[in-house]
Design an enzyme around this catalytic site. Structure first.
Site, PDB file in Angstrom:
ATOM      1  N   SER A 156       0.844  -1.193   0.000  1.00  0.00           N
ATOM      2  CA  SER A 156       0.000   0.000   0.000  1.00  0.00           C
ATOM      3  C   SER A 156       0.879   1.241   0.000  1.00  0.00           C
ATOM      4  O   SER A 156       1.912   1.269   0.654  1.00  0.00           O
ATOM      5  CB  SER A 156      -0.910   0.018   1.238  1.00  0.00           C
ATOM      6  OG  SER A 156      -1.712   1.182   1.254  1.00  0.00           O
ATOM      7  N   LYS A 199      -3.866  -7.445   3.271  1.00  0.00           N
ATOM      8  CA  LYS A 199      -3.982  -6.315   2.348  1.00  0.00           C
ATOM      9  C   LYS A 199      -5.407  -6.202   1.800  1.00  0.00           C
ATOM     10  O   LYS A 199      -5.920  -5.093   1.590  1.00  0.00           O
ATOM     11  CB  LYS A 199      -2.995  -6.487   1.190  1.00  0.00           C
ATOM     12  CG  LYS A 199      -3.074  -5.404   0.113  1.00  0.00           C
ATOM     13  CD  LYS A 199      -2.876  -4.001   0.687  1.00  0.00           C
ATOM     14  CE  LYS A 199      -2.565  -2.955  -0.375  1.00  0.00           C
ATOM     15  NZ  LYS A 199      -3.475  -2.864  -1.501  1.00  0.00           N
ATOM     16  N   HIS A 224      -7.385  -4.570   4.466  1.00  0.00           N
ATOM     17  CA  HIS A 224      -6.932  -3.171   4.472  1.00  0.00           C
ATOM     18  C   HIS A 224      -7.685  -2.371   3.416  1.00  0.00           C
ATOM     19  O   HIS A 224      -8.176  -1.262   3.670  1.00  0.00           O
ATOM     20  CB  HIS A 224      -5.421  -3.140   4.216  1.00  0.00           C
ATOM     21  CG  HIS A 224      -4.870  -1.804   3.803  1.00  0.00           C
ATOM     22  ND1 HIS A 224      -5.006  -1.299   2.517  1.00  0.00           N
ATOM     23  CD2 HIS A 224      -4.167  -0.876   4.484  1.00  0.00           C
ATOM     24  CE1 HIS A 224      -4.415  -0.126   2.438  1.00  0.00           C
ATOM     25  NE2 HIS A 224      -3.901   0.162   3.617  1.00  0.00           N
ATOM     26  N   ASN A 225      -7.783  -2.915   2.213  1.00  0.00           N
ATOM     27  CA  ASN A 225      -8.464  -2.194   1.138  1.00  0.00           C
ATOM     28  C   ASN A 225      -9.965  -2.102   1.369  1.00  0.00           C
ATOM     29  O   ASN A 225     -10.598  -1.117   0.992  1.00  0.00           O
ATOM     30  CB  ASN A 225      -8.174  -2.858  -0.211  1.00  0.00           C
ATOM     31  CG  ASN A 225      -6.792  -2.525  -0.719  1.00  0.00           C
ATOM     32  OD1 ASN A 225      -5.896  -2.179   0.056  1.00  0.00           O
ATOM     33  ND2 ASN A 225      -6.595  -2.624  -2.016  1.00  0.00           N
ATOM     34  N   GLU A 268     -10.373   0.702   3.636  1.00  0.00           N
ATOM     35  CA  GLU A 268     -10.165   1.918   2.826  1.00  0.00           C
ATOM     36  C   GLU A 268     -11.451   2.332   2.110  1.00  0.00           C
ATOM     37  O   GLU A 268     -11.789   3.515   2.057  1.00  0.00           O
ATOM     38  CB  GLU A 268      -9.046   1.633   1.828  1.00  0.00           C
ATOM     39  CG  GLU A 268      -8.718   2.751   0.867  1.00  0.00           C
ATOM     40  CD  GLU A 268      -7.704   2.287  -0.157  1.00  0.00           C
ATOM     41  OE1 GLU A 268      -8.054   2.207  -1.349  1.00  0.00           O
ATOM     42  OE2 GLU A 268      -6.551   1.983   0.230  1.00  0.00           O
TER      43      GLU A 268
END
Length: 301
Positions: A123, A173, A176-177, A180
């Site tokens: 990221s 990840k 995480h996205n 986001e």
């Protein structure tokens, strides 16, 4: 360290530059020859093919290849070629946004050839060259420790984490996205409330003030300030928002694990809605209100 790097898009090219700045030696390859030439200007060794890239690493004790290509078929195509060129104990790092279940399968496939396949969620976007990249890695621990100098160069201090076995880096990840997505949606809705209010509010100044001491301060807020400074009313943008898949994977995983993910799910559906020229669902709502209550509807001329 010396490594090979495949994929010189916006993120990949900057990652190569950051590695070079810390005195790593990088052999590069990309389908676009102009991208290779630009990397050569920064000090990388250009390669004419993937085979040539591997040959450029022949003197290394263990060859290391970083993949920075789109998820899905491009990863598989590169992996299939690489595992027939690399030797036992060599290392492939997938730094893209691959689906973690596919990563696990690829790890098994590479292991059959004695090759380590590591996953590293990355990221940082186009700002990573300057600020560093948040790295979330998974895969064999010994191989991960071997390439740690690469991770430590790419990440800012404290920005690298080893997550565990194969697939865990891409899983982290992915989540995480998904987070986001939800954060971006909250900012979007909040700023629309401000913009629609009866007050003549300066969104650039408000967003700027929120960056200091506010509970909602974040890097995304910094980027919102940049956007408002360039176009205070965002008049030059269309209200069309694409998604690259990670939000969908996060939601599907939440369903599998029976974890409520209301905000992330709603944020993805809002992206879908942004792509509609007109909404049939909204037409149905208008028709139903008219049918049961005689409420006014607007018709096309």
């Amino acid at each position: 360290m010396k490594l090979g790097f495949i994929g010189l898009g916006k993120m990949g090219s900057n990652m190569v530059k950051r590695l070079l700045l810390d005195n790593h030696k990088v052999a590069v390859w990309d389908k676009n020859e102009n991208n290779i030439k630009e990397a050569e200007k920064a000090g990388a060794f250009g390669s004419s093919s993937i085979k040539n890239l591997v040959e450029n690493l022949k003197d290394e004790k263990r060859k290391i290849i970083w993949l920075m290509v789109p998820s899905g078929k491009p990863v598989d195509e590169n992996l299939d070629e690489l595992i027939n060129l690399l030797d036992k104990d060599d290392i492939i790092i997938d730094g893209g946004n691959s689906y973690y279940k596919e990563t696990i399968e690829r790890g098994i496939k590479a292991a059959e050839k004695g090759i380590y396949y590591l996953d590293c969620g990355t990221s940082g976007g186009v700002w990573g060259l300057e600020n560093g990249y948040s790295l979330m890695s998974g895969g064999n621990k010994e191989a991960s420790d071997y390439v740690k100098p690469i991770y430590e160069t790419l990440a800012p201090k404290g920005g690298y984490v080893y997550c565990g076995k194969s697939g865990s880096g891409h899983f982290v990840k992915m989540v995480h996205n998904g987070i986001e997505y939800g954060m971006m949606q909250a900012y979007a809705e909040g700023f629309e409330l401000l913009e629609k209010s009866k007050f003549d509010l300066n969104l650039t100044e408000i967003a700027g003030a929120w960056r200091y001491g506010s509970v909602v301060r974040s890097w995304l807020l910094d980027l919102a300030v940049n956007a408002f400074q360039n176009d205070p009313k965002l008049e030059n943008l269309e209200d069309f928002v694409q998604d690259s898949g990670e939000g969908r994977w996060t939601i599907n995983t939440a369903i599998e694990l029976e974890v409520p993910a209301h905000v992330i799910t709603a944020s993805l559906y809002n992206r879908f809605q942004s792509r509609q020229d007109e909404s049939f669902a909204m037409k149905v709502l208008a028709a139903l209100r008219n049918q049961f209550g005689g409420h006014e509807v607007k018709t096309k001329e």
